[in-house]
Motif scaffolding. Sequence first.
Motif, PDB file in Angstrom:
ATOM      1  N   LEU A 212       7.040  34.055  53.070  1.00 14.35           N
ATOM      2  CA  LEU A 212       7.637  35.278  52.534  1.00 14.35           C
ATOM      3  C   LEU A 212       9.087  35.466  52.942  1.00 14.35           C
ATOM      4  O   LEU A 212       9.785  36.311  52.375  1.00 14.35           O
ATOM      5  CB  LEU A 212       6.824  36.492  53.002  1.00 14.35           C
ATOM      6  CG  LEU A 212       5.453  36.656  52.328  1.00 14.35           C
ATOM      7  CD1 LEU A 212       4.591  37.626  53.103  1.00 14.35           C
ATOM      8  CD2 LEU A 212       5.617  37.125  50.887  1.00 14.35           C
ATOM      9  N   THR A 213       9.545  34.694  53.915  1.00 15.66           N
ATOM     10  CA  THR A 213      10.924  34.861  54.396  1.00 15.66           C
ATOM     11  C   THR A 213      11.863  33.759  53.926  1.00 15.66           C
ATOM     12  O   THR A 213      13.078  33.894  54.089  1.00 15.66           O
ATOM     13  CB  THR A 213      10.952  34.906  55.931  1.00 15.66           C
ATOM     14  OG1 THR A 213      10.416  33.687  56.464  1.00 15.66           O
ATOM     15  CG2 THR A 213      10.141  36.077  56.456  1.00 15.66           C
ATOM     16  N   ILE A 214      11.335  32.696  53.342  1.00 11.00           N
ATOM     17  CA  ILE A 214      12.193  31.618  52.842  1.00 11.00           C
ATOM     18  C   ILE A 214      12.934  32.108  51.599  1.00 11.00           C
ATOM     19  O   ILE A 214      12.312  32.635  50.669  1.00 11.00           O
ATOM     20  CB  ILE A 214      11.353  30.370  52.512  1.00 11.00           C
ATOM     21  CG1 ILE A 214      10.762  29.767  53.793  1.00 11.00           C
ATOM     22  CG2 ILE A 214      12.190  29.330  51.776  1.00 11.00           C
ATOM     23  CD1 ILE A 214      11.770  29.241  54.770  1.00 11.00           C
ATOM     24  N   PRO A 215      14.253  31.941  51.544  1.00  7.96           N
ATOM     25  CA  PRO A 215      15.009  32.414  50.375  1.00  7.96           C
ATOM     26  C   PRO A 215      14.512  31.800  49.068  1.00  7.96           C
ATOM     27  O   PRO A 215      14.282  30.601  48.980  1.00  7.96           O
ATOM     28  CB  PRO A 215      16.444  31.954  50.695  1.00  7.96           C
ATOM     29  CG  PRO A 215      16.500  31.861  52.184  1.00  7.96           C
ATOM     30  CD  PRO A 215      15.143  31.393  52.599  1.00  7.96           C
ATOM     31  N   HIS A 216      14.309  32.650  48.082  1.00 12.88           N
ATOM     32  CA  HIS A 216      13.956  32.264  46.711  1.00 12.88           C
ATOM     33  C   HIS A 216      12.599  31.566  46.609  1.00 12.88           C
ATOM     34  O   HIS A 216      12.329  30.878  45.619  1.00 12.88           O
ATOM     35  CB  HIS A 216      15.044  31.372  46.095  1.00 12.88           C
ATOM     36  CG  HIS A 216      16.422  31.935  46.202  1.00 12.88           C
ATOM     37  ND1 HIS A 216      16.789  33.124  45.612  1.00 12.88           N
ATOM     38  CD2 HIS A 216      17.523  31.479  46.871  1.00 12.88           C
ATOM     39  CE1 HIS A 216      18.057  33.368  45.894  1.00 12.88           C
ATOM     40  NE2 HIS A 216      18.520  32.400  46.657  1.00 12.88           N
ATOM     41  N   ALA A 217      11.731  31.728  47.615  1.00 12.34           N
ATOM     42  CA  ALA A 217      10.439  31.057  47.579  1.00 12.34           C
ATOM     43  C   ALA A 217       9.568  31.614  46.453  1.00 12.34           C
ATOM     44  O   ALA A 217       9.401  32.820  46.313  1.00 12.34           O
ATOM     45  CB  ALA A 217       9.735  31.215  48.927  1.00 12.34           C
ATOM     46  N   ASP A 218       8.997  30.708  45.662  1.00  9.90           N
ATOM     47  CA  ASP A 218       8.123  31.075  44.558  1.00  9.90           C
ATOM     48  C   ASP A 218       6.653  30.803  44.867  1.00  9.90           C
ATOM     49  O   ASP A 218       5.779  31.578  44.499  1.00  9.90           O
ATOM     50  CB  ASP A 218       8.495  30.287  43.299  1.00  9.90           C
ATOM     51  CG  ASP A 218       9.901  30.559  42.819  1.00  9.90           C
ATOM     52  OD1 ASP A 218      10.271  31.740  42.747  1.00  9.90           O
ATOM     53  OD2 ASP A 218      10.636  29.599  42.522  1.00  9.90           O
TER      54      ASP A 218
END
Length: 308
Positions: A212-218
Amino acid sequence: MNRQIFKWISVLVRSSPGETVTRSRSEIGCFVIDRYQTGRIQNNRLIFTAQHKAALRQQIIQEFNLDPFDTDQLPDTRLKVAKHHHNEKLPKNPVSYNHILLNCPNQILRLNQQTVQLQTEFIPNAGMMCLSSGITQIDHNAIVVVENLALMQLCSTLTLPSLCQNALWIYRGDHKTGARIDACHDLLNRLGTDKDVIVFSDMDPKGLEIALTIPHADYWLGPDSSAWDNCFKSKQASRSGYDKQGIAMTSLLNKRDAGFLSEPFSELVSRMENERSSYRQEHGYAHDVHLSLFPIKQEISRNADKFQ
């Protein structure tokens, strides 16, 4: 001398160059007076005449070949500082501040309109360490961010959903290997906006929180839902690991209850809460657990099933 002291000197010599100035007594100011034998202390104030500031400026120019009147800060990197000073360790950033570890299941990196063959069949490796700032274009459609270093060297041996097979794999980073978490995030912020970003992490509260904290994670890559019960109840499951990650679990539950998570990701959080158990990536690899993709957030409307 360090960056903070250099900054203090730069502000001082640029302040009313032709006039006497005073400063509140401070540790840095006293160091400058003692180290460079210029300025004086009077009534608990630091006094610098125009002549003092000119002399200090010349000493800094001689020591660093940098004029503090024109340069307000030391360079960021050791190599840049080494051009000016014998102590290359003065910069604010450690040597590894820009390092990231990359890999790809098909052993070919496609970056900056070039291809890099990793040759892992000759020398087993976890990928290639490089500078994040040197990457200006990612020519992979998807990016997989990996939590645990051990999985980086195994990516070509995993049975993966199609979207992950030709993806660029990036190690999330840690404080030991030299690969930096902030460098990983910087690369994703710069070049991940138009990519399918996938997080491959442990099936535990912290691993899901990372997703949930990784940028742009889908998407989250992890054990297929049909394997969840076996994973949580297996001998390799970690209940102590779950108990130690209470803060992360509370954050996940709050996001689930707020409707922030996708249905399958929300179901995984609920299953983890009920079982009070967790399962690590290394165990999944060792026991050949089938991997699938799951959308992380509710607003991701694309169907991950097409990538299985």
